[in-house]
Design a protein around this motif. Sequence first.
Motif, PDB file in Angstrom:
ATOM      1  N   ASP A   1       2.492  -1.721   0.136  1.00 50.68           N
ATOM      2  CA  ASP A   1       3.264  -1.630   1.423  1.00 50.68           C
ATOM      3  C   ASP A   1       4.699  -0.413   1.050  1.00 50.68           C
ATOM      4  OD1 ASP A   1       3.686  -5.000   1.841  1.00 50.68           O
ATOM      5  OD2 ASP A   1       2.145  -3.565   2.452  1.00 50.68           O
ATOM      6  N   ASP A   2       3.898   0.877   0.397  1.00 50.12           N
ATOM      7  CA  ASP A   2       4.499   1.892   0.064  1.00 50.12           C
ATOM      8  C   ASP A   2       3.928   3.249   0.936  1.00 50.12           C
ATOM      9  OD1 ASP A   2       6.441   3.788  -0.914  1.00 50.12           O
ATOM     10  OD2 ASP A   2       5.849   3.113  -3.148  1.00 50.12           O
ATOM     11  N   VAL A   3       4.716   4.254   0.881  1.00 42.63           N
ATOM     12  CA  VAL A   3       4.093   5.605   1.326  1.00 42.63           C
ATOM     13  C   VAL A   3       4.288   6.597   0.464  1.00 42.63           C
ATOM     14  CG1 VAL A   3       4.430   7.269   3.201  1.00 42.63           C
ATOM     15  CG2 VAL A   3       4.934   4.665   3.754  1.00 42.63           C
ATOM     16  N   GLU A  52       5.553  -8.715   9.711  1.00 45.64           N
ATOM     17  CA  GLU A  52       5.889  -8.959   8.262  1.00 45.64           C
ATOM     18  C   GLU A  52       6.958  -7.901   7.977  1.00 45.64           C
ATOM     19  OE1 GLU A  52       4.154 -10.779   5.130  1.00 45.64           O
ATOM     20  OE2 GLU A  52       2.961 -12.192   6.394  1.00 45.64           O
ATOM     21  N   VAL A  53       6.431  -6.530   8.299  1.00 47.25           N
ATOM     22  CA  VAL A  53       7.246  -5.256   7.916  1.00 47.25           C
ATOM     23  C   VAL A  53       8.479  -5.438   8.333  1.00 47.25           C
ATOM     24  CG1 VAL A  53       7.231  -2.767   7.493  1.00 47.25           C
ATOM     25  CG2 VAL A  53       5.214  -4.089   7.369  1.00 47.25           C
ATOM     26  N   ASP A 108       9.520  12.093   7.421  1.00 47.11           N
ATOM     27  CA  ASP A 108       9.830  12.914   6.558  1.00 47.11           C
ATOM     28  C   ASP A 108      11.249  12.567   5.892  1.00 47.11           C
ATOM     29  OD1 ASP A 108       7.899  15.520   7.866  1.00 47.11           O
ATOM     30  OD2 ASP A 108       7.231  14.185   6.448  1.00 47.11           O
ATOM     31  N   GLU A 109      12.276  12.529   7.054  1.00 44.19           N
ATOM     32  CA  GLU A 109      13.470  12.171   6.565  1.00 44.19           C
ATOM     33  C   GLU A 109      13.855  11.099   5.827  1.00 44.19           C
ATOM     34  OE1 GLU A 109      15.258  11.973  10.458  1.00 44.19           O
ATOM     35  OE2 GLU A 109      15.534  14.179  10.726  1.00 44.19           O
ATOM     36  N   LEU A 110      13.047   9.732   6.015  1.00 43.58           N
ATOM     37  CA  LEU A 110      13.099   8.669   5.183  1.00 43.58           C
ATOM     38  C   LEU A 110      12.940   8.969   3.953  1.00 43.58           C
ATOM     39  CD1 LEU A 110      12.087   6.228   7.905  1.00 43.58           C
ATOM     40  CD2 LEU A 110      14.218   6.357   6.927  1.00 43.58           C
ATOM     41  N   ALA A 124       9.597   3.559   6.751  1.00 43.54           N
ATOM     42  CA  ALA A 124       8.656   4.454   6.818  1.00 43.54           C
ATOM     43  C   ALA A 124       7.384   3.941   7.014  1.00 43.54           C
ATOM     44  CB  ALA A 124       8.740   5.410   5.372  1.00 43.54           C
ATOM     45  N   VAL A 125       7.158   2.978   6.317  1.00 41.47           N
ATOM     46  CA  VAL A 125       5.755   2.159   6.267  1.00 41.47           C
ATOM     47  C   VAL A 125       5.508   1.461   7.512  1.00 41.47           C
ATOM     48  CG1 VAL A 125       4.771  -0.046   5.733  1.00 41.47           C
ATOM     49  CG2 VAL A 125       5.680   1.334   4.127  1.00 41.47           C
TER      50      VAL A 125
END
Length: 317
Positions: A38-40, A260-261, A193-195, A233-234
């Motif tokens: 659950d990452d980017v 859930e996110v 991108d900002e996040l 972001a996710v």
Amino acid sequence: MRIGRPPQVQSGSGNIRLVKGCPCYKEFGDEKVCLNNDDVRPINCISLDPSFFTQMDSRDRLSELKSNNESMCYLLIGLDDEDGRVYCVSQNERLMINNRDVRASDIDDALQFVSTKEMSTDGAVCSSCLYKYLITLSNVFSDMLTDSERSDVIRAYVRQSALKIAMGLESAPEEEELKDEQTFRNHIKKRIDELMKQRAELASLIDGLKQSGENEEVVKLCEYYRALTRLQAVFLYQVLTLGEANEEHIALGLLKFMVEVADRVVETSNMVRQKSHELREAGAVPESVQLILQKHDIARKRIEQRFLNLARVLSQV
């Protein structure tokens, strides 16, 4: 060998089977990212064929293939029949989606629907197939809605809310901003991108605080803020993916995934608020850190209610 069945590599303790492609790999235009755990994470990819590793005979050997580059992706996963889990070959990490382990059996089920032609194409195409069928077949998404009208309403609400989050709007966005797909996607990508930049700044702050021996609770507060940027972001990446879902059952699976996110964004925001209150009462946050976190707290307050509403709406899926 069944169609779509990946080649097997025998080990002393069981079978390690390699699959070309990865359900956590995603492309957005020219940008390639990994969504594992659950990452980017931005990544660089090379597509390796499983036959390249035919001499590997155990998962210990699999771990030896880990890249020294954290952003490297081989577009290759290993299915461990002993523990039932799936592993990223390039980073030697368990695959997790929606805070759950991706199971080898889920990948096996997905592969039954991948044609011989799809299996012979490059890793990116195969990854798309794996992801699509994974969210469709996994029992995490088994209770699918059949009411397409309700689904359309929820999707429209998610798009509108995501655009408000991305643009920092208090009122509903202009109709043309929602209708023009490229304009919509550009706004979402800009916010992502900002996040990601904010997340990098917070990571640097956390490293500095740890090196200076700062109060562990202050470090924890900063880590909560970093987690909040990651989860946002996710979620926004999932909104972009939702726009690409042309089939109803796939869109429904994605909406269930997003519940859930959204819940975790709300939960993390609550943790930030509680920890901030505790530390303020104790006068434990250095002024320099307060100044840095101030802008993040303003943003947190702005999106908190929106994600709370999103979680409530998405729970109806």
